[in-house]
Design a protein around this motif. Sequence first.
Motif, PDB file in Angstrom:
ATOM      1  N   ILE A 155       0.843  -1.205   0.000  1.00  0.00           N
ATOM      2  CA  ILE A 155       0.000   0.000   0.000  1.00  0.00           C
ATOM      3  C   ILE A 155       0.875   1.250   0.000  1.00  0.00           C
ATOM      4  N   ARG A 156       1.925   1.226   0.796  1.00  0.00           N
ATOM      5  CA  ARG A 156       2.831   2.374   0.880  1.00  0.00           C
ATOM      6  C   ARG A 156       3.466   2.677  -0.473  1.00  0.00           C
ATOM      7  N   ASN A 158       2.338   1.830  -3.518  1.00  0.00           N
ATOM      8  CA  ASN A 158       1.336   2.290  -4.488  1.00  0.00           C
ATOM      9  C   ASN A 158       0.850   3.704  -4.205  1.00  0.00           C
ATOM     10  N   VAL A 159       0.693   4.042  -2.929  1.00  0.00           N
ATOM     11  CA  VAL A 159       0.271   5.402  -2.571  1.00  0.00           C
ATOM     12  C   VAL A 159       1.355   6.409  -2.940  1.00  0.00           C
TER      13      VAL A 159
END
Length: 431
Positions: A155-156, A158-159
Amino acid sequence: MYTKKRNLKKGLNEVYTIYKGRQVSLLKPINSSSRSFHGALKWILITAQCFGQIPVIGITKPDVKLFKFKWKSWRTFYCILNCTGAFFLTSTYVINVFVNGMDIFSSTSVAFHINTLAVTLLFLKLATQWPKLMYKWAEMEQSMKRYGWPPYLHIRLNVLTLIVLSIALVEYTIVKTNKFLISKKYKTNESIFEYYITITLYPHIFPYTKYAHWKGVILQIMNILLTFSWTFNDLFIMLISTGLAVRFQEITVRLRTLKSLKSTTIETWREIREDYNRLSQLTKTVDNALSYIILASFTNNLFFILAQLFNSLRPMKDTLEKVYFFFSFGFMIIRTVSVSIYGAWIYDESKEPTTILNSILSDTYNVEIKRFINQIKFDTVALSGKHFFYIRRGLILSMAGAIVTYELVLIQFNVNLLQEETSENGTITYS
């Protein structure tokens, strides 16, 4: 404290420890497709390949052994076509400089195209090494699977990608809108798009060739591809740095846990030291593969910060130009600082275990801990620009000092440009 094994689904074994009445997992099953660094980068690399970068086959596969680089593939052909277009545009700007001379403003277009050409070629070279590099990364993850998967890493990543590319898209939209409005204002008999291509963007090309819409479309596509590589260079360094730094964090967390235990064996300390050593070796392997990319990133950022600072001394014509300047300059500063901080994150985390190891009680201290301390003390684990510099936090201050010095020199040698009226080409747009 005692250790057990229990059977899980799909034939996996999970080793866990009962410590102070709680069950602490030492080995967590890892899904090879999603809980791996190459799995976390999957969609990011797919996006990059859409813009002609890192033409590796099999990046959507769960097994790194399926990663391949082939010269005879449409991905590689697309990348080489991108390199060819970048070489053509770079050549036209260089020839224009030799014919008409160069100042700080015309040099920005030359520097932009040289940098994007170099970065595209470097990513092509990296693609040839990518399968082997990811295989070594997967080996490291396999040896460290008892640490578990770093929380929210995918997630980190991709964000971070979404934020950087979104800001870059806004910047690109602003500059193209500004140039389009200029074209609309000053066009005569031509269409807006023709004036936009032949006069506003590429006035040095069309005196030597007749305009056609297909030529304008191709030039615009090439400009988009090169602008993406210009931003993706910094983003890629941040992504790789994050993947390595969080693994060093896991070793630090593990050391804190071992320090709190009353009885630990020398074999336990040897295992964690060997994990640290494998991670350090991987970092050096990554550094060898990315050194020129890092060098290109910092050279490019330093040059354009200097150019933008110089440009800020000249008056601006309208509100949109001011919005673009402050947005673009702020984005450039944030990018440079972010690359430095993310890169320095690896070095900081690699040195963090020293504090814990030096505070271990004497009755627990052993020869493996001593070796561990010496390794951390005398080994430099960090990304570098081909060993000309290492990315540490102090690099930001060094760059700030260099920018002040070089900016003063730049102003001194180009003071006559500051006395001229603002021209249409006075704004630096990197394209």
